[in-house]
Design a protein around this motif. Structure first.
Motif, PDB file in Angstrom:
ATOM      1  N   MET A  87       0.815  -1.213   0.000  1.00  0.00           N
ATOM      2  CA  MET A  87       0.000   0.000   0.000  1.00  0.00           C
ATOM      3  C   MET A  87       0.852   1.268   0.000  1.00  0.00           C
ATOM      4  O   MET A  87       0.600   2.207   0.757  1.00  0.00           O
ATOM      5  CB  MET A  87      -0.955   0.010   1.199  1.00  0.00           C
ATOM      6  N   SER A  88       1.880   1.313  -0.839  1.00  0.00           N
ATOM      7  CA  SER A  88       2.773   2.478  -0.862  1.00  0.00           C
ATOM      8  C   SER A  88       3.106   2.906  -2.291  1.00  0.00           C
ATOM      9  O   SER A  88       4.276   2.979  -2.661  1.00  0.00           O
ATOM     10  CB  SER A  88       4.048   2.166  -0.091  1.00  0.00           C
ATOM     11  N   PRO A  89       2.102   3.189  -3.116  1.00  0.00           N
ATOM     12  CA  PRO A  89       2.393   3.560  -4.509  1.00  0.00           C
ATOM     13  C   PRO A  89       3.229   4.824  -4.626  1.00  0.00           C
ATOM     14  O   PRO A  89       3.945   5.001  -5.607  1.00  0.00           O
ATOM     15  CB  PRO A  89       1.009   3.745  -5.127  1.00  0.00           C
ATOM     16  N   GLU A  90       3.159   5.709  -3.638  1.00  0.00           N
ATOM     17  CA  GLU A  90       3.930   6.956  -3.710  1.00  0.00           C
ATOM     18  C   GLU A  90       5.439   6.708  -3.649  1.00  0.00           C
ATOM     19  O   GLU A  90       6.219   7.564  -4.038  1.00  0.00           O
ATOM     20  CB  GLU A  90       3.508   7.926  -2.595  1.00  0.00           C
ATOM     21  N   LEU A  91       5.853   5.537  -3.194  1.00  0.00           N
ATOM     22  CA  LEU A  91       7.277   5.208  -3.135  1.00  0.00           C
ATOM     23  C   LEU A  91       7.790   4.581  -4.427  1.00  0.00           C
ATOM     24  O   LEU A  91       8.995   4.469  -4.626  1.00  0.00           O
ATOM     25  CB  LEU A  91       7.554   4.240  -1.980  1.00  0.00           C
ATOM     26  N   ASN A  92       6.897   4.152  -5.283  1.00  0.00           N
ATOM     27  CA  ASN A  92       7.272   3.429  -6.490  1.00  0.00           C
ATOM     28  C   ASN A  92       7.757   4.407  -7.561  1.00  0.00           C
ATOM     29  O   ASN A  92       7.000   5.236  -8.040  1.00  0.00           O
ATOM     30  CB  ASN A  92       6.067   2.639  -6.994  1.00  0.00           C
ATOM     31  N   PRO A  93       9.018   4.307  -7.975  1.00  0.00           N
ATOM     32  CA  PRO A  93       9.553   5.256  -8.956  1.00  0.00           C
ATOM     33  C   PRO A  93       8.848   5.226 -10.310  1.00  0.00           C
ATOM     34  O   PRO A  93       8.815   6.238 -11.008  1.00  0.00           O
ATOM     35  CB  PRO A  93      11.015   4.872  -9.099  1.00  0.00           C
ATOM     36  N   ILE A  94       8.245   4.108 -10.681  1.00  0.00           N
ATOM     37  CA  ILE A  94       7.574   4.042 -11.978  1.00  0.00           C
ATOM     38  C   ILE A  94       6.367   4.974 -12.019  1.00  0.00           C
ATOM     39  O   ILE A  94       5.955   5.428 -13.092  1.00  0.00           O
ATOM     40  CB  ILE A  94       7.163   2.594 -12.346  1.00  0.00           C
TER      41      ILE A  94
END
Length: 89
Positions: free
Chosen positions: A78-85
């Motif tokens: 639950m951490s899409p804000e950390l995903n560089p893509i």
């Protein structure tokens, strides 16, 4: 569905699928797009990062990546804000 990957040494061309992704189709995407890219950027000196979407956490994918000796980077759920893509889209 669109799949993409990138690293310090380049990027993978976008992979498009008209269908909903499932285990075999996702593994096919990895085989046809990720693995050739990985071979071109230095063989075994890389780690694969993906979010914890259900399609990315199934055992068949884990077994496939293990069979290819791919190290998967642990990622918090639950951490899409950390995903560089996410910055690519």
């Amino acid at each position: 569905m669109v799949w993409a990957a990138f690293g310090f040494k380049g990027k993978v061309g976008l992979a498009f699928s008209d269908d909903r992704q499932n285990s075999p189709k996702y593994i096919e995407t990895l085989e046809n797009h990720l693995m050739p890219f990985a071979e071109n950027i230095g063989g075994g000196n890389w780690e694969y990062q993906n979010d914890n979407a259900p399609i990315h956490t199934f055992n068949a994918k884990k077994n496939y990546l293990n069979s290819k000796n791919v190290t998967v980077l642990e990622w918090p759920p639950m951490s899409p804000e950390l995903n560089p893509i996410e910055n690519v889209w």
